[in-house]
Design a protein around this motif. Structure first.
Motif, PDB file in Angstrom:
ATOM      1  N   GLY A  30       4.844  54.129   8.100  1.00  0.00           N
ATOM      2  CA  GLY A  30       5.087  53.723   6.720  1.00  0.00           C
ATOM      3  C   GLY A  30       5.892  54.823   6.064  1.00  0.00           C
ATOM      4  O   GLY A  30       6.314  55.770   6.710  1.00  0.00           O
ATOM      5  N   VAL A  31       6.149  54.652   4.808  1.00  0.00           N
ATOM      6  CA  VAL A  31       6.982  55.634   4.108  1.00  0.00           C
ATOM      7  C   VAL A  31       6.333  56.078   2.820  1.00  0.00           C
ATOM      8  O   VAL A  31       5.401  55.455   2.351  1.00  0.00           O
TER       9      VAL A  31
ATOM     10  N   LYS B   5       6.740  49.000  13.765  1.00  0.00           N
ATOM     11  CA  LYS B   5       7.450  50.087  13.108  1.00  0.00           C
ATOM     12  C   LYS B   5       8.040  51.056  14.119  1.00  0.00           C
ATOM     13  O   LYS B   5       7.462  51.328  15.159  1.00  0.00           O
ATOM     14  N   THR B   6       9.231  51.542  13.770  1.00  0.00           N
ATOM     15  CA  THR B   6       9.923  52.512  14.608  1.00  0.00           C
ATOM     16  C   THR B   6       9.705  53.886  13.987  1.00  0.00           C
ATOM     17  O   THR B   6       9.706  54.013  12.769  1.00  0.00           O
ATOM     18  N   PRO B   7       9.520  54.924  14.814  1.00  0.00           N
ATOM     19  CA  PRO B   7       9.347  56.255  14.234  1.00  0.00           C
ATOM     20  C   PRO B   7      10.590  56.704  13.469  1.00  0.00           C
ATOM     21  O   PRO B   7      11.718  56.370  13.841  1.00  0.00           O
ATOM     22  N   THR B   8      10.384  57.441  12.406  1.00  0.00           N
ATOM     23  CA  THR B   8      11.505  57.979  11.633  1.00  0.00           C
ATOM     24  C   THR B   8      11.325  59.482  11.515  1.00  0.00           C
ATOM     25  O   THR B   8      10.257  60.004  11.804  1.00  0.00           O
TER      26      THR B   8
END
Ligand SMILES: Nc1ncnc2c1ncn2[C@@H]1O[C@H](COP(=O)(O)OP(=O)(O)OP(=O)(O)O)[C@@H](O)[C@H]1O
Ligand SMILES: Nc1ncnc2c1ncn2[C@@H]1O[C@H](COP(=O)(O)OP(=O)(O)OP(=O)(O)O)[C@@H](O)[C@H]1O
Ligand code: SF4
Ligand SMILES: [Mg+2]
Ligand SMILES: [Mg+2]
Lengths: 337, 336
Positions: free
Chosen positions: A336-337, A267-270
């Motif tokens: 995650g979101v 996962k890439t940071p958002t």
């Protein structure tokens, strides 16, 4: 600077009146693009980049309305011209590459016919067909003669995009506005098309306003970059400065989201949170709700002010010379979101 | 290509699609081979990335796979059954797909509100009360649920694209085909969507065909990757293996032309565009279709078509000189 810029935008404001309220999509935006210069316009999806571009060329469709500001092309305020004068300039002095090629192409006519229409009247003549084929070949179109006879629906997404690029450049305009011009192109064709645009700015002095989400394209093409968030420019800097020493928390967060090819399936940071509702903007800094650096000062709306040489930011903290501590950012990364 | 004895969720066998193209004035009708013998498979819970030159047939392959286009030849099988089997069986299989179109207007009805379009796949499944699910899905793709009442043209390009992603994901489909689904989003949103897709895959076992020009994004989501050139597959490999060792000269060119977010590096970089004209799918080059632009091509390449072969570790490539090529072209560019 001695020579005046080709494009000079001041306090541009564009609104949409809808049944759900008024959306101020572009809010007091100012910038210059000099002869031969490329200004990148980046920022959040929905932040007003396309509406800014459309406003410059006065192509905002109803219910949108430009409610204030100036758009000077070589010293003439385009907002004061009548429709016919504006139409002529659009063809000859400024070219536009639209974000969605289908809106720029008429499904009922062949691509070659549409390119011929795009040529300014005095440019049409004997050599027209050859010129159109050459323009298509320049953007990497296979079999240009045959393609000129085909219709938009017979082309792939990237082929249509290349047609629109060729149309935007065919009159060698003084100002070219390109809105996400290479999203549908593979990187080898992208390289070819970008080189072509670079040549136009270098050899012909075209001023290029380049809207893109691709930070690699920004790095390759731009001299300066303006970053938009919620209808405003929040940072403006020379390209090296923007990547190396950005002075706005939104830009910092954005740059951290660049995916890394060397880390498969990770996962890439958002950026946490989501942008404000443009019809109900909060008071104060518009990025406040998502900003890890926010404090009491941020309840007031900051101006876009100098934070360094040719570097401006709309942030209380950096305007006061404070640093943006990266460790604060990494703690906030949600997975995650 | 499928593993022994097990039927994959999706199997595409030797798929071909030809378009009949007549140019204005000309009387001859010519065949354009948009997809020319593509085979692939996809397991439950797996992501297959598809990259390739603009115009090489990716969108056509996507439309054939989900049953929006009838193939000229070849088959698309779901759990071993043909999606074009007449009657309910075929229809049922075609329903397992959702697609996010390259052009978001492809999936959003311009006359309906965004919310109504997003709710549609749920309603098709017989769900009556969709409001809550729509709101949840819009939030997951980073859209303000208040935008549900708008028409598509009242949204920005990236907002439309997220709405079509929400529509594709809302009814828990078995397979989602993404055709450049995140290209027009800002990078933070791209990451958010990729993370969402990874989460859904983990929770629900969703499978994805992920078409993109962005190698980093493909790498971030795919288990396996295939590379297409002029209607054909020229390379197929596990994603990790591919990122470390792209073998086909076209794949190497793609990697070398990928721009990095580093202005100093980009200014210093030489010319990375491929030499030579882009060939036409109506008249593909003899032998290896890439030979007209390939830095390694010899006479052999113009005469003999290289077949897809295993170059070790299950890494398939169609090139006479792949092993030599990978190293050579990479050092030439000094990249990555
Ligand atoms: N016709 C319209 N009616 C109401 N709002 C609109 C209309 N067109 C655009 N908007 C709104 O204006 C804002 C700016 O839109 P714009 O298209 O300029 O965004 P953008 O920065 O180009 O985004 P993207 O990167 O997604 O293309 C968005 O929030 C959008 O919802
Ligand atoms: N309806 C059609 N009629 C004729 N030719 C077509 C049609 N649809 C596609 N083609 C041709 O088929 C080829 C493959 O097109 P396709 O859209 O599948 O490419 P793509 O790989 O998706 O490209 P891009 O990356 O640019 O979207 C192209 O040469 C295109 O011109
Ligand atoms: S087979 Fe020959 S022309 Fe084709 S990719 Fe390999 S080296 Fe290049
Ligand atoms: Mg836009
Ligand atoms: Mg396509």
């Amino acid at each position: 600077m001695s020579t005046p810029p080709v494009l000079r935008v001041r306090d541009l404001t564009t609104r949409f009146h809808t049944s759900h309220g008024t959306v101020t999509a572009v809010n007091g935006v100012s910038f210059d693009v000099a002869r031969g210069e490329t200004l990148g316009l980046v920022g959040e999806s929905g932040s007003g980049k396309s509406v800014t571009a459309m406003s410059v060329l006065r192509l905002v469709a109803k219910p949108g309305r430009i409610v204030g500001g100036r758009v000077e092309l070589n010293g003439t305020d385009l907002l004061t011209l009548n429709e016919e004068e504006m139409r002529q300039r659009r063809g000859s002095e400024c070219g536009m590459v639209f974000q969605n090629p289908m809106t720029a192409l008429n499904p009922a006519f062949s691509v070659g016919w549409q390119m011929r229409e795009a040529l300014t009247a005095h440019e049409r003549g004997n050599g027209t067909a050859g010129r159109i084929h050459a323009a298509l070949a320049d953007v990497g179109m296979p079999d240009p003669e045959r393609q000129a006879a085909s219709f938009p629906h017979q082309m792939s997404g990237g082929m249509r995009q290349r047609v629109v690029i060729a149309m935007g450049m065919i009159n060698e305009p003084q100002l070219l506005i390109a809105d996400e011009p290479t999203t549908a192109l593979d990187v080898t064709i992208q390289a070819q098309v970008l080189d072509l645009m670079k040549n136009l700015t270098r050899d012909h002095g075209t001023a290029l306003l380049l809207i893109t989400h691709n930070m690699g394209v920004v790095a390759k093409m731009c001299d300066r970059v303006a970053v938009m968030y919620a209808g405003e420019i929040v940072e403006e800097a020379p390209v090296d400065e923007l990547f190396g020493n950005s002075r706005h928390p939104y830009t910092r967060g954005l740059l951290r989201s660049i995916p890394r090819a060397d880390r498969p399936r990770q996962k890439t940071p958002t950026l946490p949170g989501s942008p404000p509702d443009m019809s109900r903007l909060p008071a104060g800094c518009r990025f406040r709700d998502r900003c890890v650096f926010a404090d009491d000062r941020c309840e007031n709306h900051p101006d876009l002010l100098a934070v360094g040489a040719r570097h401006k930011a709309r942030c209380w903290k950096t305007q006061n010379g404070e640093t943006l501590d990266e460790t604060a950012l990494s703690q906030e990364v949600p997975h995650g979101v | 290509m499928a593993s022994e004895g097990k039927t994959p969720l999706l199997q595409v066998e030797n798929l071909k699609k030809q378009f009949h193209v007549r140019s204005r004035g000309a009387r001859d009708i010519r065949l354009l081979r948009a997809v020319d013998g593509v085979s692939l498979h996809l397991e439950a819970g797996e992501t297959l990335g598809i990259v390739g030159e603009s115009g090489c047939g990716k969108s056509t392959l996507a439309r054939l796979t989900v049953g929006l286009l009838q193939p000229s030849e070849g088959r698309v099988l779901i759990d071993g059954g043909d999606i074009w089997e007449p009657g309910a069986a075929g229809r049922e299989r075609r329903r397992k797909f959702q697609m996010v179109f390259q052009n978001p207007s492809g999936s959003m009805n311009p006359r309906r509100t965004v919310g109504a379009s997003v709710a549609e796949p749920l309603q098709a499944k017989g769900v009556r009360n969709t409001a809550e699910a729509v709101e949840r899905m819009l939030t997951l793709v980073g859209l303000d649920p208040a935008l549900a009442t708008r028409k598509p043209h009242q949204l920005s390009g990236g907002q439309q694209q997220r709405a079509s992603i929400a529509r594709a994901l809302i009814a828990d489909p078995a397979i989602v085909v993404h055709d450049e689904s995140i290209a027009s989003l800002d990078i933070s949103l791209q990451a958010q969507i990729l993370n969402l897709l990874l989460d859904l895959q983990e929770d629900l076992g969703t499978s994805y065909l992920f078409i993109s020009h962005d190698l980093a994004a493909v790498q971030a989501i795919s288990h396996r990757v295939i590379v297409m050139y002029l209607g054909e597959v020229v390379e197929a490999s596990a994603a990790e293996e591919f990122s470390g060792r792209p073998l086909h000269p076209y794949s190497v060119a793609l990697r070398n032309a990928t721009l990095l977010p580093d202005p100093a590096h980009e200014r210093a970089r030489g010319d990375t565009a491929l030499r030579g004209d882009v060939p036409s799918p109506m008249n593909p080059p003899s032998g290896c279709r890439f030979h007209t632009r390939c830095p390694l091509a010899t006479d052999l390449c113009a005469q003999q078509k290289p077949l897809l072969r295993d170059a070790g570790r299950g890494h398939l490539v169609a090139c006479h000189y792949a092993e030599a090529g990978a190293g050579e072209v990479a050092t030439q560019e000094g990249a990555l």
